[in-house]
Design a protein around this motif. Structure first.
Motif, short mmCIF file in Angstrom:
data_model
loop_
_atom_site.label_atom_id
_atom_site.label_comp_id
_atom_site.label_asym_id
_atom_site.label_seq_id
_atom_site.Cartn_x
_atom_site.Cartn_y
_atom_site.Cartn_z
N HIS A 124 -77.45 22.46 -69.61
CA HIS A 124 -76.43 21.75 -70.85
C HIS A 124 -75.70 20.46 -70.14
N ASN A 125 -75.01 19.43 -71.51
CA ASN A 125 -74.29 18.29 -70.56
C ASN A 125 -72.61 18.27 -71.94
N LEU A 126 -71.71 18.51 -70.99
CA LEU A 126 -70.52 18.16 -71.94
C LEU A 126 -70.38 17.00 -71.84
N SER A 127 -69.19 16.38 -73.08
CA SER A 127 -68.93 15.93 -72.89
C SER A 127 -67.32 15.11 -73.75
N VAL A 128 -66.39 14.50 -73.15
CA VAL A 128 -65.11 14.64 -74.61
C VAL A 128 -64.89 13.12 -74.70
N GLU A 129 -64.24 12.85 -75.57
CA GLU A 129 -63.92 11.65 -76.33
C GLU A 129 -62.96 12.03 -77.29
N ILE A 130 -62.14 10.76 -77.34
CA ILE A 130 -60.17 11.13 -77.78
C ILE A 130 -60.39 10.18 -78.67
N LEU A 131 -60.57 10.17 -80.33
CA LEU A 131 -60.42 9.59 -81.90
C LEU A 131 -58.82 9.28 -81.79
N TYR A 172 -50.16 9.28 -79.79
CA TYR A 172 -49.30 10.12 -81.30
C TYR A 172 -50.19 10.25 -82.03
N GLY A 173 -50.75 10.91 -83.21
CA GLY A 173 -51.66 10.87 -83.78
C GLY A 173 -53.84 10.82 -83.24
N HIS A 174 -53.02 10.66 -82.32
CA HIS A 174 -54.62 10.43 -80.67
C HIS A 174 -55.10 12.28 -81.16
N ARG A 175 -56.52 12.61 -81.31
CA ARG A 175 -57.32 13.67 -81.12
C ARG A 175 -58.14 14.13 -79.75
N TYR A 176 -57.87 14.96 -78.99
CA TYR A 176 -59.83 15.38 -78.33
C TYR A 176 -60.84 15.93 -79.13
N ARG A 177 -62.00 15.18 -79.18
CA ARG A 177 -63.09 16.09 -79.22
C ARG A 177 -64.39 16.73 -77.80
N LEU A 178 -64.73 18.10 -78.51
CA LEU A 178 -65.66 18.40 -77.52
C LEU A 178 -67.48 17.69 -77.69
N LEU A 179 -68.14 17.68 -77.04
CA LEU A 179 -69.55 17.81 -77.63
C LEU A 179 -70.18 18.90 -76.37
N LEU A 180 -71.06 18.85 -76.60
CA LEU A 180 -72.25 19.98 -76.01
C LEU A 180 -73.84 19.35 -76.98
N ASP A 181 -74.05 18.99 -75.73
CA ASP A 181 -75.31 18.17 -76.03
C ASP A 181 -75.63 16.97 -76.94
N GLY A 182 -74.45 16.29 -76.43
CA GLY A 182 -73.85 15.25 -77.88
C GLY A 182 -73.56 16.09 -78.96
N PRO A 215 -70.93 17.48 -81.30
CA PRO A 215 -69.69 18.09 -81.99
C PRO A 215 -69.05 19.95 -81.58
N THR A 216 -67.84 20.27 -81.07
CA THR A 216 -68.29 22.07 -80.93
C THR A 216 -67.73 22.39 -82.19
N ALA A 217 -66.71 21.05 -82.63
CA ALA A 217 -65.37 21.79 -83.72
C ALA A 217 -64.99 20.51 -83.50
N GLU A 218 -63.71 20.80 -84.58
CA GLU A 218 -63.07 19.22 -85.67
C GLU A 218 -62.02 19.44 -83.86
N PRO A 219 -62.07 17.75 -84.07
CA PRO A 219 -60.70 17.23 -83.54
C PRO A 219 -59.51 17.71 -83.42
N GLY A 220 -58.77 18.09 -82.40
CA GLY A 220 -57.50 18.66 -82.20
C GLY A 220 -56.74 18.54 -81.16
N VAL A 261 -57.95 22.35 -74.39
CA VAL A 261 -58.64 23.69 -74.15
C VAL A 261 -59.30 23.69 -75.40
N PHE A 262 -60.63 24.56 -74.41
CA PHE A 262 -62.16 24.28 -75.45
C PHE A 262 -62.09 25.65 -75.07
N ALA A 263 -62.30 26.91 -76.24
CA ALA A 263 -64.07 28.14 -75.84
C ALA A 263 -65.18 28.25 -76.27
#
Length: 206
Positions: free
Chosen positions: A140-147, A108-118, A120-125, A129-131
């Motif tokens: 390229h490089n992908l990574s994901v983080e949880i805030l 609860y209260g946590h969000r995913y954030r996708l990074l493309l080449d370091g 952010p691709t969009a606002e955390p949510g 699933v990311f399009a």
């Protein structure tokens, strides 16, 4: 007046001193620190409430209420499901669907954030699933983080490479150089692949 003066002097004595009292010959109550005077009785004293004079003896007074910082939550697993590591994506529009997962599930209260080449691709949510679209051709490089709710990074994956292939118009013409519908008529096409010219009905009179 004499009695109150004696009382004031007695209470100014050190906390370890003993106080005794008795009635003198004139019927006055006398307080003294000497036992055995006129059948004196010991007076019980309350415990002193004086604070220690040592610098570190008392807890410091903190102005205001300190905001408690919650410790970071630990996820057992966080990874990218799609695409697979080192995958080759063939898409002329540069489109890509990225799917992530975590164990346990997103708190609860946590969000995913996708990074493309370091970046952010969009606002955390909350969506895993990311399009993505219009990704440049190449690696390229992908990574994901949880805030967490305070914006702190709780978990982050290592960079996962992938390769985007986008066929250019020149590459299409190399595959099918003489397809008019998609690429236009090419001068290097064989004569048999060129369209027939329209016949002019007036030419037969010449």
């Amino acid at each position: 007046m004499r009695l109150w003066l004696l009382l004031a002097c007695l209470f100014a004595l050190p906390a370890t001193a003993e106080v005794f009292t008795y009635i003198d010959a004139q019927g006055n109550r006398v307080y003294t620190d000497q036992p055995g005077s006129g059948g004196a009785k010991r007076v019980p004293l309350a415990t002193s409430n004086r604070m220690s004079a040592k610098p570190g003896g008392a807890a410091p007074v903190i102005a205001g209420k300190k905001t408690e910082t919650k410790p970071l939550f630990h996820y057992d697993m966080l990874r990218i499901l799609v695409p697979e590591p080192d995958a080759t994506i063939r898409n002329n529009a540069g489109e890509l669907i990225v799917s992530v997962t975590s164990e346990p599930g997103l708190q609860y209260g946590h969000r995913y954030r996708l990074l493309l080449d370091g970046q952010p691709t969009a606002e955390p949510g909350p969506s895993p699933v990311f399009a993505l679209n219009n990704i440049d051709r190449g690696s390229h490089n992908l990574s994901v983080e949880i805030l967490d709710e305070q914006g702190r990074t709780v978990e982050r994956t290592a960079n996962q490479p992938f390769h985007m292939l986008r066929i250019s118009l020149a590459q299409k013409r190399q595959v099918k150089p003489c397809v008019l519908a998609d690429y236009g008529q090419r001068p290097e096409c064989p004569l048999k692949d060129k369209p027939e010219e329209e016949k002019n009905p007036f030419l037969r009179f010449f």
